[in-house]
Design a protein around this motif. Sequence first.
Motif, PDB file in Angstrom:
ATOM      1  N   ILE A 128       0.852  -1.193   0.000  1.00 56.45           N
ATOM      2  CA  ILE A 128       0.000   0.000   0.000  1.00 56.45           C
ATOM      3  C   ILE A 128       0.884   1.237   0.000  1.00 56.45           C
ATOM      4  O   ILE A 128       1.746   1.385   0.865  1.00 56.45           O
ATOM      5  CB  ILE A 128      -0.939   0.010   1.225  1.00 56.45           C
ATOM      6  CG1 ILE A 128      -1.832  -1.243   1.214  1.00 56.45           C
ATOM      7  CG2 ILE A 128      -1.788   1.274   1.244  1.00 56.45           C
ATOM      8  CD1 ILE A 128      -2.679  -1.414   2.456  1.00 56.45           C
ATOM      9  N   LYS A 129       0.677   2.090  -0.973  1.00 61.84           N
ATOM     10  CA  LYS A 129       1.419   3.337  -1.072  1.00 61.84           C
ATOM     11  C   LYS A 129       0.472   4.504  -0.846  1.00 61.84           C
ATOM     12  O   LYS A 129      -0.637   4.521  -1.372  1.00 61.84           O
ATOM     13  CB  LYS A 129       2.107   3.455  -2.436  1.00 61.84           C
ATOM     14  CG  LYS A 129       3.156   2.368  -2.695  1.00 61.84           C
ATOM     15  CD  LYS A 129       3.836   2.555  -4.043  1.00 61.84           C
ATOM     16  CE  LYS A 129       4.890   1.481  -4.273  1.00 61.84           C
ATOM     17  NZ  LYS A 129       5.560   1.636  -5.593  1.00 61.84           N
ATOM     18  N   VAL A 130       0.928   5.468  -0.054  1.00 56.49           N
ATOM     19  CA  VAL A 130       0.086   6.615   0.294  1.00 56.49           C
ATOM     20  C   VAL A 130       0.735   7.892  -0.232  1.00 56.49           C
ATOM     21  O   VAL A 130       1.926   8.123  -0.020  1.00 56.49           O
ATOM     22  CB  VAL A 130      -0.095   6.730   1.825  1.00 56.49           C
ATOM     23  CG1 VAL A 130      -1.109   7.820   2.157  1.00 56.49           C
ATOM     24  CG2 VAL A 130      -0.532   5.392   2.422  1.00 56.49           C
ATOM     25  N   ARG A 131      -0.051   8.677  -0.906  1.00 53.11           N
ATOM     26  CA  ARG A 131       0.425  10.003  -1.312  1.00 53.11           C
ATOM     27  C   ARG A 131      -0.651  11.026  -0.972  1.00 53.11           C
ATOM     28  O   ARG A 131      -1.804  10.680  -0.705  1.00 53.11           O
ATOM     29  CB  ARG A 131       0.761  10.034  -2.807  1.00 53.11           C
ATOM     30  CG  ARG A 131      -0.408   9.858  -3.739  1.00 53.11           C
ATOM     31  CD  ARG A 131       0.064   9.985  -5.200  1.00 53.11           C
ATOM     32  NE  ARG A 131      -1.047   9.979  -6.132  1.00 53.11           N
ATOM     33  CZ  ARG A 131      -1.518   8.892  -6.726  1.00 53.11           C
ATOM     34  NH1 ARG A 131      -0.978   7.712  -6.465  1.00 53.11           N
ATOM     35  NH2 ARG A 131      -2.525   8.982  -7.577  1.00 53.11           N
ATOM     36  N   GLY A 175      -2.801   3.782  -3.038  1.00 58.24           N
ATOM     37  CA  GLY A 175      -2.561   2.887  -4.158  1.00 58.24           C
ATOM     38  C   GLY A 175      -2.254   1.495  -3.643  1.00 58.24           C
ATOM     39  O   GLY A 175      -1.270   1.303  -2.922  1.00 58.24           O
ATOM     40  N   ILE A 176      -3.098   0.527  -3.990  1.00 60.79           N
ATOM     41  CA  ILE A 176      -2.919  -0.853  -3.538  1.00 60.79           C
ATOM     42  C   ILE A 176      -2.388  -1.674  -4.708  1.00 60.79           C
ATOM     43  O   ILE A 176      -3.046  -1.792  -5.740  1.00 60.79           O
ATOM     44  CB  ILE A 176      -4.240  -1.456  -3.026  1.00 60.79           C
ATOM     45  CG1 ILE A 176      -4.744  -0.672  -1.805  1.00 60.79           C
ATOM     46  CG2 ILE A 176      -4.064  -2.924  -2.666  1.00 60.79           C
ATOM     47  CD1 ILE A 176      -6.071  -1.175  -1.265  1.00 60.79           C
ATOM     48  N   GLU A 177      -1.185  -2.212  -4.547  1.00 60.19           N
ATOM     49  CA  GLU A 177      -0.576  -3.044  -5.582  1.00 60.19           C
ATOM     50  C   GLU A 177      -0.475  -4.477  -5.063  1.00 60.19           C
ATOM     51  O   GLU A 177       0.195  -4.731  -4.062  1.00 60.19           O
ATOM     52  CB  GLU A 177       0.809  -2.517  -5.947  1.00 60.19           C
ATOM     53  CG  GLU A 177       0.786  -1.103  -6.532  1.00 60.19           C
ATOM     54  CD  GLU A 177       2.171  -0.604  -6.900  1.00 60.19           C
ATOM     55  OE1 GLU A 177       3.143  -1.378  -6.699  1.00 60.19           O
ATOM     56  OE2 GLU A 177       2.283   0.533  -7.376  1.00 60.19           O
ATOM     57  N   LYS A 181      -9.352  -8.511 -10.031  1.00 56.88           N
ATOM     58  CA  LYS A 181      -9.386  -7.086  -9.650  1.00 56.88           C
ATOM     59  C   LYS A 181     -10.755  -6.617  -9.174  1.00 56.88           C
ATOM     60  O   LYS A 181     -10.849  -5.974  -8.116  1.00 56.88           O
ATOM     61  CB  LYS A 181      -8.894  -6.230 -10.818  1.00 56.88           C
ATOM     62  CG  LYS A 181      -8.889  -4.736 -10.481  1.00 56.88           C
ATOM     63  CD  LYS A 181      -8.302  -3.896 -11.609  1.00 56.88           C
ATOM     64  CE  LYS A 181      -8.362  -2.411 -11.267  1.00 56.88           C
ATOM     65  NZ  LYS A 181      -7.752  -1.575 -12.332  1.00 56.88           N
ATOM     66  N   PRO A 182     -11.862  -6.877  -9.901  1.00 58.13           N
ATOM     67  CA  PRO A 182     -13.161  -6.388  -9.402  1.00 58.13           C
ATOM     68  C   PRO A 182     -13.545  -6.980  -8.055  1.00 58.13           C
ATOM     69  O   PRO A 182     -14.278  -6.344  -7.288  1.00 58.13           O
ATOM     70  CB  PRO A 182     -14.138  -6.802 -10.510  1.00 58.13           C
ATOM     71  CG  PRO A 182     -13.434  -7.801 -11.341  1.00 58.13           C
ATOM     72  CD  PRO A 182     -11.981  -7.509 -11.225  1.00 58.13           C
ATOM     73  N   ARG A 183     -13.063  -8.186  -7.749  1.00 55.63           N
ATOM     74  CA  ARG A 183     -13.356  -8.767  -6.443  1.00 55.63           C
ATOM     75  C   ARG A 183     -12.659  -7.968  -5.338  1.00 55.63           C
ATOM     76  O   ARG A 183     -13.257  -7.681  -4.297  1.00 55.63           O
ATOM     77  CB  ARG A 183     -12.896 -10.220  -6.395  1.00 55.63           C
ATOM     78  CG  ARG A 183     -13.520 -11.121  -7.452  1.00 55.63           C
ATOM     79  CD  ARG A 183     -13.108 -12.560  -7.264  1.00 55.63           C
ATOM     80  NE  ARG A 183     -13.482 -13.399  -8.404  1.00 55.63           N
ATOM     81  CZ  ARG A 183     -13.306 -14.709  -8.461  1.00 55.63           C
ATOM     82  NH1 ARG A 183     -12.747 -15.339  -7.432  1.00 55.63           N
ATOM     83  NH2 ARG A 183     -13.657 -15.401  -9.526  1.00 55.63           N
ATOM     84  N   LEU A 184     -11.421  -7.610  -5.585  1.00 53.86           N
ATOM     85  CA  LEU A 184     -10.680  -6.824  -4.593  1.00 53.86           C
ATOM     86  C   LEU A 184     -11.288  -5.436  -4.447  1.00 53.86           C
ATOM     87  O   LEU A 184     -11.476  -4.941  -3.331  1.00 53.86           O
ATOM     88  CB  LEU A 184      -9.211  -6.718  -5.006  1.00 53.86           C
ATOM     89  CG  LEU A 184      -8.438  -8.028  -5.155  1.00 53.86           C
ATOM     90  CD1 LEU A 184      -6.984  -7.742  -5.525  1.00 53.86           C
ATOM     91  CD2 LEU A 184      -8.494  -8.866  -3.887  1.00 53.86           C
ATOM     92  N   VAL A 185     -11.605  -4.809  -5.565  1.00 52.33           N
ATOM     93  CA  VAL A 185     -12.196  -3.463  -5.524  1.00 52.33           C
ATOM     94  C   VAL A 185     -13.535  -3.492  -4.787  1.00 52.33           C
ATOM     95  O   VAL A 185     -13.832  -2.614  -3.974  1.00 52.33           O
ATOM     96  CB  VAL A 185     -12.370  -2.910  -6.948  1.00 52.33           C
ATOM     97  CG1 VAL A 185     -13.182  -1.615  -6.925  1.00 52.33           C
ATOM     98  CG2 VAL A 185     -11.013  -2.675  -7.610  1.00 52.33           C
ATOM     99  N   PRO A 219      -9.888   8.154  -1.847  1.00 54.11           N
ATOM    100  CA  PRO A 219      -9.686   7.481  -3.136  1.00 54.11           C
ATOM    101  C   PRO A 219      -8.722   6.301  -2.974  1.00 54.11           C
ATOM    102  O   PRO A 219      -7.681   6.422  -2.335  1.00 54.11           O
ATOM    103  CB  PRO A 219      -9.066   8.572  -4.024  1.00 54.11           C
ATOM    104  CG  PRO A 219      -9.341   9.859  -3.310  1.00 54.11           C
ATOM    105  CD  PRO A 219      -9.378   9.541  -1.859  1.00 54.11           C
ATOM    106  N   VAL A 220      -9.105   5.179  -3.567  1.00 58.41           N
ATOM    107  CA  VAL A 220      -8.275   3.978  -3.516  1.00 58.41           C
ATOM    108  C   VAL A 220      -8.174   3.394  -4.925  1.00 58.41           C
ATOM    109  O   VAL A 220      -9.190   3.152  -5.577  1.00 58.41           O
ATOM    110  CB  VAL A 220      -8.859   2.915  -2.559  1.00 58.41           C
ATOM    111  CG1 VAL A 220      -7.973   1.664  -2.549  1.00 58.41           C
ATOM    112  CG2 VAL A 220      -8.998   3.467  -1.150  1.00 58.41           C
ATOM    113  N   GLU A 221      -6.950   3.175  -5.381  1.00 58.48           N
ATOM    114  CA  GLU A 221      -6.717   2.568  -6.683  1.00 58.48           C
ATOM    115  C   GLU A 221      -6.092   1.190  -6.473  1.00 58.48           C
ATOM    116  O   GLU A 221      -5.148   1.048  -5.696  1.00 58.48           O
ATOM    117  CB  GLU A 221      -5.782   3.439  -7.529  1.00 58.48           C
ATOM    118  CG  GLU A 221      -5.513   2.867  -8.912  1.00 58.48           C
ATOM    119  CD  GLU A 221      -4.531   3.716  -9.709  1.00 58.48           C
ATOM    120  OE1 GLU A 221      -4.663   3.751 -10.947  1.00 58.48           O
ATOM    121  OE2 GLU A 221      -3.639   4.333  -9.092  1.00 58.48           O
TER     122      GLU A 221
END
Length: 372
Positions: A261-264, A273-275, A309-313, A356-358
Amino acid sequence: MRPRIGCLLLFLALAAAGCWDFEEVDRRAFATTVGIDLAEGGRGVRLTVQVPIVSSGKGGPTGGGESGFTTLGQTARTVYEAFAALQSKTSRDLVIQQNKTVVLGQAAARRSVKPLLDYLRRNPKAPPQSLVFIARRKSAAEILSFVPPKEILPASELILAGQTVPKADRVYFIPLWQFLQKLVHRSKDPYAPLIDLDRTHETFILAGIGVFAGDRLAGELDPLETQAFGILANLMKAGTMTFATPGGMITLRNMKGRTRIKVRIERGRPFFGIETGVTAAIGEDTGGRTGLRPADYRRLEREAARALKPRLVGVVQKLQSWGADVIDLGEELRVQQPRLWERIKGSWREVYRTAPVEVKVNVCITRDGVLR
């Protein structure tokens, strides 16, 4: 000579001291499971404990088809008061040192669990490794009173389930110490597995997890949603996933997730941002594909990522709508952007709901699982 005399006197002193709190095992009643509910009308608590029955003849659980345990219940103003009152319901000394599980009734979990668990948090004899469960649509007393057909303590059966890695695909267990740690932490929220009963097959059902917003149960994730949670929270060790491709259904096995998880900061607000990187092997391919080439692997990896991806989102959005930060976005914000955290920590739950979460997903298929 003097050193020898001194050693002898020290040995005699230690021998004379003995064990001041020694008590015969058969004079103790071990509470192996503790269940906590709200009392009728919502005033006070209802405490239920599960105690093994020891046969004086065999020295073990009773046989002959009878259950090897009994349940004791007590209503009082507090958990401490209820536990003390339970002492009068058994001729033995009721002790908590061997407790294995803590079951919270759903109604109690939705009200507020912090005051209900304070006795266990302060009691030095309460085992911190006890597993926490939430009774799904039931009271804790119903769960503890259930008699499984096997001659095994229900508490032991739940512990065995928690130690089985494949079960951790659709449910994740949490010890009491970790639950309490998350409960008092501003930047984290706790979760706990949901337990239900299948009376037809006379067994327990582990039905996903319950997630908390602060100290209140906020919602439930079903087993498939719990899989996504396991990936997001870096808990999945041996997961599975099935998705459709033009050539048939494919099941991935032995899935392991690695999420960063990256935070800006954008316009004074946190952006997350979740990678997620997932490695897996092919467990089943209804299309019967064999002899996969590198290009085939890459194509299947892209299809798996598009399916995942849609499951995680969806799970992230559901958690945000409940205000339940069980994937620790707040903790990442506290660590990576401490100044912003200090400014908004008092209103973090409101900020979290709309932050916001990507989500980005990468899948790597390590092998096709075909015998050579």
